[in-house]
Each structure stands twice: as structure tokens, then as C-alpha cells.
Design a protein around this motif. Structure first.
Motif: not given
Length: 117
Positions: A81-82, A97, A78-79, A74, A99-100, A70-71
Motif C-alpha cells: 500500500s502506498i 496512479a 503490487p501488494h 506498484q 489509487d495512490i 511509487a510507480a
């Protein structure tokens, strides 16, 4: 106007769970791209520009776990969604993060659909 279907990279090392999740996402009208580990997922991300979502388990039989994957996503894509999932609680040391979202197993089709909307 109808939104185009999401293209979801599904990373799961348990074959039956991978196939079930792929089937669920496709049944919801989206495109699922399966990967059995993080290395294969990264290879797919380098080759495909259409992936819009990453759905990954935390524990993968690979030297890269779902948190590290995931990192990397990101940082490089970055576009995308995870969503991270696991049948276990996230360890307190996991650096996820803010926002995940995290979705505990077992999850439902409704929960996946809500994330994809």
C-alpha cells in the motif's frame, strides 16, 4: 482478532521529518523502516519481504523522486500500500496512479493511522 502491525517503509530526505514520522508510526504500534532516499528504499524492498506499506515524500535528493518510486513499487511489489506526501502541491504533470492517496504536509498521526487501517 487483532491485525498484525504494518511494516512501513518511510522515505524522506529531511532527517528531522524522517525521524518524526518513524517515531509517529512506531507510537501507533507499527514497524517503521527508514530510508533517506529512493535508492536506499529500493535496496530495502529487495532485501525485505515483510514491508506492507510505503510512505514517501515526493521531492527526494536523488535521481528518483517519490512518484517514480511509487510507480516502481506498484510494478514490482503490487501488494504494498502506498501513500505519497509533500509540503508542496503535486505538479499537474505528476503521473500519480488514481489509487495512490496524497497527503499534504504537515500531516497528523490520526491521518497516518487512518491510512494504515
Amino acid at each position: 482478532m487483532t491485525r498484525p502491525p504494518a511494516v512501513v517503509l518511510v522515505v524522506e530526505d529531511e532527517t528531522l521529518i524522517l525521524l518524526d514520522t518513524v517515531d509517529c508510526i512506531e507510537h501507533l504500534g507499527h514497524v517503521a523502516v527508514p530510508a533517506i532516499d529512493a535508492r536506499r528504499a529500493l535496496e530495502l524492498l529487495k532485501r525485505r519481504t515483510d514491508i506492507t506499506h510505503l510512505f514517501t515524500d515526493v521531492n527526494l535528493r536523488c535521481d528518483i523522486d517519490g512518484i517514480e518510486l511509487a510507480a516502481a513499487v506498484q510494478a514490482h511489489w503490487p501488494h504494498i500500500s502506498i501513500l505519497i506526501t509533500s509540503g508542496h502541491m503535486l505538479p499537474a504533470t505528476a503521473r500519480l496512479a488514481s489509487d495512490i492517496p496524497f497527503l499534504p504536509k504537515p500531516y497528523t498521526a490520526e491521518q497516518i493511522q487512518a491510512w494504515l487501517e
